[in-house]
Scaffold this active site. Structure first.
Site, PDB file in Angstrom:
ATOM      1  N   HIS A 130       0.820  -1.223   0.000  1.00 54.50           N
ATOM      2  CA  HIS A 130       0.000   0.000   0.000  1.00 54.50           C
ATOM      3  C   HIS A 130       0.848   1.265   0.000  1.00 54.50           C
ATOM      4  O   HIS A 130       0.377   2.327   0.394  1.00 54.50           O
ATOM      5  CB  HIS A 130      -0.964  -0.018   1.203  1.00 54.50           C
ATOM      6  CG  HIS A 130      -1.945  -1.130   1.114  1.00 54.50           C
ATOM      7  ND1 HIS A 130      -2.629  -1.635   2.196  1.00 54.50           N
ATOM      8  CD2 HIS A 130      -2.358  -1.872   0.040  1.00 54.50           C
ATOM      9  CE1 HIS A 130      -3.418  -2.627   1.798  1.00 54.50           C
ATOM     10  NE2 HIS A 130      -3.268  -2.792   0.496  1.00 54.50           N
ATOM     11  N   CYS A 138       3.422  13.346  -7.903  1.00 53.25           N
ATOM     12  CA  CYS A 138       2.507  14.336  -8.491  1.00 53.25           C
ATOM     13  C   CYS A 138       1.096  13.761  -8.501  1.00 53.25           C
ATOM     14  O   CYS A 138       0.910  12.561  -8.749  1.00 53.25           O
ATOM     15  CB  CYS A 138       2.938  14.661  -9.926  1.00 53.25           C
ATOM     16  SG  CYS A 138       1.905  15.911 -10.710  1.00 53.25           S
TER      17      CYS A 138
HETATM   18  C1  BV8 Z   1      -8.184  -2.256  -5.227  1.00 56.70           C
HETATM   19  C2  BV8 Z   1      -2.866   2.994   2.561  1.00 56.70           C
HETATM   20  C3  BV8 Z   1      -8.927  -2.397  -7.404  1.00 56.70           C
HETATM   21  C4  BV8 Z   1      -3.511   4.336   2.748  1.00 56.70           C
HETATM   22  C5  BV8 Z   1      -4.697   1.384   2.669  1.00 56.70           C
HETATM   23  C6  BV8 Z   1     -15.629  -5.387  -1.489  1.00 56.70           C
HETATM   24  C7  BV8 Z   1     -15.021  -6.630  -1.394  1.00 56.70           C
HETATM   25  C8  BV8 Z   1     -13.664  -6.791  -1.635  1.00 56.70           C
HETATM   26  C9  BV8 Z   1     -12.871  -5.687  -1.972  1.00 56.70           C
HETATM   27  C10 BV8 Z   1     -13.491  -4.464  -2.056  1.00 56.70           C
HETATM   28  C11 BV8 Z   1     -14.846  -4.292  -1.829  1.00 56.70           C
HETATM   29  N1  BV8 Z   1     -15.151  -2.982  -1.989  1.00 56.70           N
HETATM   30  C12 BV8 Z   1     -13.998  -2.303  -2.304  1.00 56.70           C
HETATM   31  C13 BV8 Z   1     -13.020  -3.199  -2.388  1.00 56.70           C
HETATM   32  C14 BV8 Z   1     -11.634  -2.943  -2.701  1.00 56.70           C
HETATM   33  C15 BV8 Z   1     -10.938  -2.321  -1.506  1.00 56.70           C
HETATM   34  C16 BV8 Z   1     -11.195  -3.065  -0.218  1.00 56.70           C
HETATM   35  O1  BV8 Z   1     -10.608  -4.109   0.038  1.00 56.70           O
HETATM   36  N2  BV8 Z   1     -12.073  -2.482   0.612  1.00 56.70           N
HETATM   37  C17 BV8 Z   1     -12.370  -3.106   1.902  1.00 56.70           C
HETATM   38  C18 BV8 Z   1     -12.629  -1.993   2.934  1.00 56.70           C
HETATM   39  C19 BV8 Z   1     -13.578  -4.004   1.712  1.00 56.70           C
HETATM   40  N3  BV8 Z   1      -9.536  -2.433  -1.842  1.00 56.70           N
HETATM   41  C20 BV8 Z   1      -8.978  -1.472  -2.571  1.00 56.70           C
HETATM   42  O2  BV8 Z   1      -9.541  -0.467  -2.939  1.00 56.70           O
HETATM   43  C21 BV8 Z   1      -7.538  -1.733  -2.993  1.00 56.70           C
HETATM   44  N4  BV8 Z   1      -7.440  -1.535  -4.392  1.00 56.70           N
HETATM   45  O3  BV8 Z   1      -8.912  -3.145  -4.899  1.00 56.70           O
HETATM   46  O4  BV8 Z   1      -8.034  -1.840  -6.485  1.00 56.70           O
HETATM   47  C22 BV8 Z   1      -8.496  -1.854  -8.677  1.00 56.70           C
HETATM   48  C23 BV8 Z   1      -7.968  -2.739  -9.609  1.00 56.70           C
HETATM   49  C24 BV8 Z   1      -7.577  -2.235 -10.823  1.00 56.70           C
HETATM   50  C25 BV8 Z   1      -7.688  -0.866 -11.083  1.00 56.70           C
HETATM   51  C26 BV8 Z   1      -8.183   0.004 -10.112  1.00 56.70           C
HETATM   52  C27 BV8 Z   1      -8.587  -0.491  -8.887  1.00 56.70           C
HETATM   53  C28 BV8 Z   1      -6.593  -0.765  -2.316  1.00 56.70           C
HETATM   54  C29 BV8 Z   1      -6.643  -0.946  -0.827  1.00 56.70           C
HETATM   55  C30 BV8 Z   1      -5.517  -0.141  -0.183  1.00 56.70           C
HETATM   56  C31 BV8 Z   1      -6.112   0.905   0.731  1.00 56.70           C
HETATM   57  N5  BV8 Z   1      -5.009   1.592   1.433  1.00 56.70           N
HETATM   58  N6  BV8 Z   1      -3.643   1.967   3.274  1.00 56.70           N
HETATM   59  C32 BV8 Z   1      -3.414   4.794   4.176  1.00 56.70           C
HETATM   60  O5  BV8 Z   1      -2.792   4.093   5.007  1.00 56.70           O
HETATM   61  O6  BV8 Z   1      -3.942   5.898   4.468  1.00 56.70           O
HETATM   62  S1  BV8 Z   1      -5.608   0.262   3.556  1.00 56.70           S
HETATM   63  C33 BV8 Z   1      -5.202   0.405   5.203  1.00 56.70           C
HETATM   64  O7  BV8 Z   1      -6.279  -0.170   5.930  1.00 56.70           O
HETATM   65  C34 BV8 Z   1      -4.003  -0.418   5.596  1.00 56.70           C
HETATM   66  O8  BV8 Z   1      -3.002  -0.386   4.632  1.00 56.70           O
HETATM   67  C35 BV8 Z   1      -4.555  -1.800   5.822  1.00 56.70           C
HETATM   68  O9  BV8 Z   1      -4.629  -2.505   4.616  1.00 56.70           O
HETATM   69  C36 BV8 Z   1      -5.968  -1.487   6.266  1.00 56.70           C
HETATM   70  C37 BV8 Z   1      -6.041  -1.537   7.788  1.00 56.70           C
HETATM   71  O10 BV8 Z   1      -5.992  -2.869   8.108  1.00 56.70           O
HETATM   72  P1  BV8 Z   1      -5.044  -3.364   9.287  1.00 56.70           P
HETATM   73  O11 BV8 Z   1      -3.618  -3.026   8.944  1.00 56.70           O
HETATM   74  O12 BV8 Z   1      -5.393  -4.757   9.509  1.00 56.70           O
HETATM   75  O13 BV8 Z   1      -5.421  -2.453  10.532  1.00 56.70           O
HETATM   76  P2  BV8 Z   1      -6.736  -2.555  11.435  1.00 56.70           P
HETATM   77  O14 BV8 Z   1      -6.743  -1.363  12.317  1.00 56.70           O
HETATM   78  O15 BV8 Z   1      -7.925  -2.830  10.532  1.00 56.70           O
HETATM   79  O16 BV8 Z   1      -6.520  -3.881  12.310  1.00 56.70           O
HETATM   80  C38 BV8 Z   1      -5.460  -3.914  13.261  1.00 56.70           C
HETATM   81  C39 BV8 Z   1      -5.362  -5.374  13.664  1.00 56.70           C
HETATM   82  O17 BV8 Z   1      -4.280  -5.518  14.559  1.00 56.70           O
HETATM   83  C40 BV8 Z   1      -6.602  -5.880  14.385  1.00 56.70           C
HETATM   84  O18 BV8 Z   1      -6.840  -7.206  13.986  1.00 56.70           O
HETATM   85  C41 BV8 Z   1      -6.174  -5.837  15.865  1.00 56.70           C
HETATM   86  O19 BV8 Z   1      -6.828  -6.841  16.633  1.00 56.70           O
HETATM   87  C42 BV8 Z   1      -4.721  -6.161  15.749  1.00 56.70           C
HETATM   88  N7  BV8 Z   1      -3.860  -5.618  16.810  1.00 56.70           N
HETATM   89  C43 BV8 Z   1      -3.965  -4.423  17.437  1.00 56.70           C
HETATM   90  N8  BV8 Z   1      -2.905  -4.279  18.285  1.00 56.70           N
HETATM   91  C44 BV8 Z   1      -2.117  -5.392  18.146  1.00 56.70           C
HETATM   92  C45 BV8 Z   1      -2.729  -6.258  17.207  1.00 56.70           C
HETATM   93  N9  BV8 Z   1      -2.199  -7.448  16.864  1.00 56.70           N
HETATM   94  C46 BV8 Z   1      -1.024  -7.790  17.437  1.00 56.70           C
HETATM   95  N10 BV8 Z   1      -0.375  -7.011  18.345  1.00 56.70           N
HETATM   96  C47 BV8 Z   1      -0.898  -5.815  18.716  1.00 56.70           C
HETATM   97  N11 BV8 Z   1      -0.236  -5.047  19.636  1.00 56.70           N
HETATM   98 ZN    ZN Z   2       3.627  17.154 -11.684  1.00 56.29          ZN
END
Ligand code: BV8
Ligand code: ZN
Length: 322
Positions: A130, A138
């Protein structure tokens, strides 16, 4: 207390994991925000305080940037600042050591916080699915194409200085309190820190086309993952050789295609070990898999110890200069 695996309960004993680890060659790790939680960086679900009113997934879109680039840049500048003030923890370091000792180990990170690179994780074995908070490019990357990597300037432009940097700002005390409370992981949504309205001309400008704004080099929702990264990952998974082990570390595994790699690895023979604070986020585990409940920063160095040895704390003097 570990218990023998029953029909659908995963293993929880380290001994059987270590035995499998030592006979594993091809290993994949999928990293999420939980890996960096112990470094003081809030996870997305727990994203605290100032940004609680803005759901991170609402801000992590091109539409949000287009609609209000000032708000978007303040969100990313704040996360850059937090990440720069955080340090890699022992789990980041243990995974980097595992990569040094096992060239067939690959790390797929969803994290953009730069902590794995700062832990000296071998770059060829670290795939930032990501992007990275410290890459900027840009807005119009197709027509202009300007980008730069590892820009650690904080703030990246003066207008993005956190209120604490504006001595005359009356937000200073509140922002200071917010920053310390956030680092403590406290819920600080009660501190009402206003988001200043910034002028477009004060935001990071593209030095090449001099027309567009620069944007953070992260992958937003609805954007495809970086082509070069994806082709490396596809090469790894299309290799005919089986995958022995998949480590799923600190992720709620809800974002695709990142979350999909666990089932792809399983289809190639991998046994899966989930390390998470929350049993609810360890889904579809079988009796041949493992679930280790707790802080990744404690568990990962422990379960990898027989291969990576004793891992100490991050030593700033040795990490790459920021
Ligand atoms: C794409 C960068 C297509 C930006 C991020 C429906 C079904 C399937 C997919 C989709 C859908 N609708 C839309 C989609 C696609 C979408 C998607 O998956 N949406 C989800 C919400 C359903 N995906 C996309 O859009 C991706 N692109 O599909 O493109 C395409 C193809 C061709 C042409 C054009 C387009 C792009 C997705 C990337 C988004 N960017 N980050 C930024 O950071 O600002 S996502 C961002 O959120 C992170 O990178 C990460 O992926 C996600 C967060 O998840 P986690 O890291 O797991 O964090 P979270 O807080 O959720 O959980 C923390 C975990 O840690 C918990 O389990 C907790 O219990 C645990 N924890 C906490 N403390 C600890 C711990 N564990 C251990 N020790 C600890 N101490
Ligand atoms: Zn430019």
């Amino acid at each position: 207390m570990s218990h023998p695996a029953s029909r659908d309960m995963p293993l929880t004993d380290v001994a059987s994991f270590v035995q499998h680890l030592q006979s594993s060659k091809r290993i994949v790790a999928l990293l999420g925000a939980g890996l960096s939680a112990s470094s003081g960086l809030p996870t997305f679900r727990g994203a605290g305080g100032l940004w609680r009113t803005y759901d991170a997934t609402m801000l992590a879109t091109p539409q949000a940037f287009q609609r209000d680039p000032g708000l978007s840049w303040q969100f990313y500048s704040y996360r850059r600042h937090m990440a720069l003030n955080a340090k890699p923890n022992r789990a980041h370091l243990a995974l980097a050591e595992l990569a040094r000792r096992n060239p067939a180990f690959i790390t797929l990170s969803q994290n953009v916080d730069g902590l794995s690179p700062r832990a000296n994780h071998p770059a060829g074995q670290l795939k930032l699915l990501h992007g990275n908070l410290f890459d900027v490019k840009c807005w119009d990357e197709h027509r202009c194409g300007y980008s730069r990597k590892n820009d650690f300037t904080d703030p990246i432009v003066p207008a993005l200085a956190l209120p604490t940097e504006n001595p005359d700002s009356d937000l200073k005390a509140a922002a200071e309190k917010k920053k310390h409370a956030l680092l403590r992981g406290a819920d600080i949504s009660d501190i009402n820190v206003e988001i200043p309205q910034l002028k477009r001309e004060d935001l990071p400008q593209c030095p090449s086309c001099k027309k567009n704004l620069l944007r953070p080099g992260v992958v937003w929702f609805g954007e495809s993952l970086p082509e070069d990264v994806m082709s490396d990952v596809d090469d790894y998974f299309s290799d005919r050789e089986k995958i022995d082990l998949m480590l799923v570390i600190g992720t709620s595994a809800k974002v695709y295609p990142a979350a999909g790699y666990t089932s792809i690895a399983r289809a190639k023979g991998a046994r899966v070990a989930v390390i998470n604070m929350d049993r609810g986020d360890a889904r579809e585990l079988t009796k041949d898999d493992w679930f280790f409940e707790g802080d990744a920063a404690v568990i990962i160095p422990d379960i990898l110890k027989t291969v990576v040895g004793e891992i100490g704390e991050f030593d700033d003097t040795k990490g790459p200069a920021l």
